[in-house]
Design a protein around this motif. Structure first.
Motif, short mmCIF file in Angstrom:
data_model
loop_
_atom_site.label_atom_id
_atom_site.label_comp_id
_atom_site.label_asym_id
_atom_site.label_seq_id
_atom_site.Cartn_x
_atom_site.Cartn_y
_atom_site.Cartn_z
N SER A 132 14.38 10.98 -1.36
CA SER A 132 14.05 12.32 -0.91
C SER A 132 14.74 13.37 -1.77
N ALA A 133 16.01 13.15 -2.09
CA ALA A 133 16.75 14.11 -2.91
C ALA A 133 16.16 14.21 -4.31
N LEU A 134 15.73 13.09 -4.86
CA LEU A 134 15.19 13.08 -6.23
C LEU A 134 13.80 13.72 -6.32
N ARG A 135 13.19 14.01 -5.18
CA ARG A 135 11.88 14.70 -5.21
C ARG A 135 12.01 16.08 -5.81
N THR A 136 13.21 16.66 -5.76
CA THR A 136 13.40 18.01 -6.31
C THR A 136 13.54 17.99 -7.83
N GLY A 137 13.72 16.79 -8.40
CA GLY A 137 13.84 16.66 -9.85
C GLY A 137 14.98 15.74 -10.22
N PRO A 138 15.08 15.43 -11.52
CA PRO A 138 16.13 14.52 -11.98
C PRO A 138 17.52 15.04 -11.63
N MET A 139 18.42 14.10 -11.37
CA MET A 139 19.80 14.46 -11.03
C MET A 139 20.76 13.48 -11.67
N ARG A 140 21.93 13.99 -11.96
CA ARG A 140 23.02 13.13 -12.39
C ARG A 140 23.64 12.50 -11.16
N PHE A 141 24.40 11.42 -11.36
CA PHE A 141 24.95 10.65 -10.25
C PHE A 141 25.77 11.52 -9.30
N ASN A 142 26.73 12.26 -9.83
CA ASN A 142 27.59 13.05 -8.95
C ASN A 142 26.85 14.18 -8.26
N GLN B 148 20.68 1.25 -8.06
CA GLN B 148 20.37 0.04 -8.83
C GLN B 148 19.20 -0.71 -8.21
N ALA B 149 19.20 -0.83 -6.89
CA ALA B 149 18.11 -1.53 -6.20
C ALA B 149 16.80 -0.76 -6.36
N LEU B 150 16.85 0.56 -6.24
CA LEU B 150 15.65 1.38 -6.41
C LEU B 150 15.13 1.29 -7.85
N GLU B 151 16.04 1.23 -8.81
CA GLU B 151 15.64 1.08 -10.21
C GLU B 151 15.02 -0.30 -10.43
N ARG B 152 15.64 -1.32 -9.88
CA ARG B 152 15.13 -2.68 -10.05
C ARG B 152 13.71 -2.83 -9.51
N ASP B 153 13.45 -2.17 -8.37
CA ASP B 153 12.12 -2.26 -7.75
C ASP B 153 11.11 -1.29 -8.35
N GLY B 154 11.54 -0.48 -9.31
CA GLY B 154 10.60 0.40 -10.00
C GLY B 154 10.39 1.75 -9.38
N PHE B 155 11.26 2.15 -8.45
CA PHE B 155 11.11 3.45 -7.79
C PHE B 155 11.88 4.56 -8.51
N VAL B 156 12.95 4.18 -9.20
CA VAL B 156 13.81 5.15 -9.86
C VAL B 156 13.97 4.77 -11.32
N ASP B 157 14.02 5.79 -12.16
CA ASP B 157 14.27 5.60 -13.59
C ASP B 157 15.67 6.11 -13.89
N ARG B 158 16.43 5.32 -14.63
CA ARG B 158 17.79 5.69 -15.03
C ARG B 158 17.79 5.94 -16.53
N ARG B 159 18.16 7.14 -16.93
CA ARG B 159 18.19 7.50 -18.34
C ARG B 159 19.61 7.89 -18.74
N ALA B 160 20.14 7.14 -19.69
CA ALA B 160 21.47 7.45 -20.22
C ALA B 160 21.30 8.24 -21.50
N GLN B 161 21.97 9.38 -21.58
CA GLN B 161 21.94 10.20 -22.78
C GLN B 161 23.17 9.86 -23.59
N GLY B 162 22.97 9.55 -24.83
CA GLY B 162 24.02 9.04 -25.69
C GLY B 162 25.03 10.06 -26.17
N LEU C 243 12.53 9.98 -10.33
CA LEU C 243 11.55 9.13 -9.67
C LEU C 243 10.49 8.69 -10.68
N THR C 244 10.07 7.46 -10.57
CA THR C 244 8.92 6.96 -11.32
C THR C 244 7.66 7.38 -10.55
N PRO C 245 6.48 7.18 -11.09
CA PRO C 245 5.27 7.46 -10.30
C PRO C 245 5.26 6.67 -8.97
#
Length: 126
Positions: free
Chosen positions: A34-44, A63-77, A87-89
């Motif tokens: 629900s929180a991620l519906r507003t847009g991408p967020m950092r962990f904290n 991690q579980a949401l990412e594993r199941d394909g609901f959330v995308d985790r992007r690390a910026q180098g 959120l993924t589609p």
């Protein structure tokens, strides 16, 4: 191998849909979606948005949401490493349903509180 012909049945204890449903309907999974519906967020940022969640539980839920394909985790180098969750589609579709449920519960809280009060009164009489 994935097959579109498989009939999944969440009522069957061996159905692989059960763990995914557990993640989606768990308190922290629902709130993260629900929180991620507003847009991408950092962990904290996400942790501050979800009052009461500790770091470990939020990390496990993400991690579980990412594993199941609901959330995308992007690390910026960059240093320090910046990680953003979005959120993924599939996550968007699930989050829309979760938001409907949240709205239903929030909108009907007087009924819920009344039912709880009546139940507690009956239980105290027993």
């Amino acid at each position: 191998m994935e097959s579109e012909d498989v009939a999944y049945d969440v009522f069957s204890r061996t159905c692989p849909s059960r763990p995914a449903l557990d993640v989606l309907t768990g308190r922290w999974g629902m709130l993260a979606l629900s929180a991620l519906r507003t847009g991408p967020m950092r962990f904290n940022e996400l942790r501050r948005r979800i009052d009461g969640v500790n770091q470990k539980m939020l990390a496990q839920s993400l991690q579980a949401l990412e594993r199941d394909g609901f959330v995308d985790r992007r690390a910026q180098g960059v240093f320090p490493l910046h990680v953003r969750y979005s959120l993924t589609p599939l996550g968007e579709a699930a989050a829309a349903k979760v938001q409907e449920l949240i709205a239903l519960v929030e909108g009907r809280m007087p009924e819920v509180l009344g039912a709880q009060r009546r139940y507690d009164e009956r239980a105290a009489e027993s």
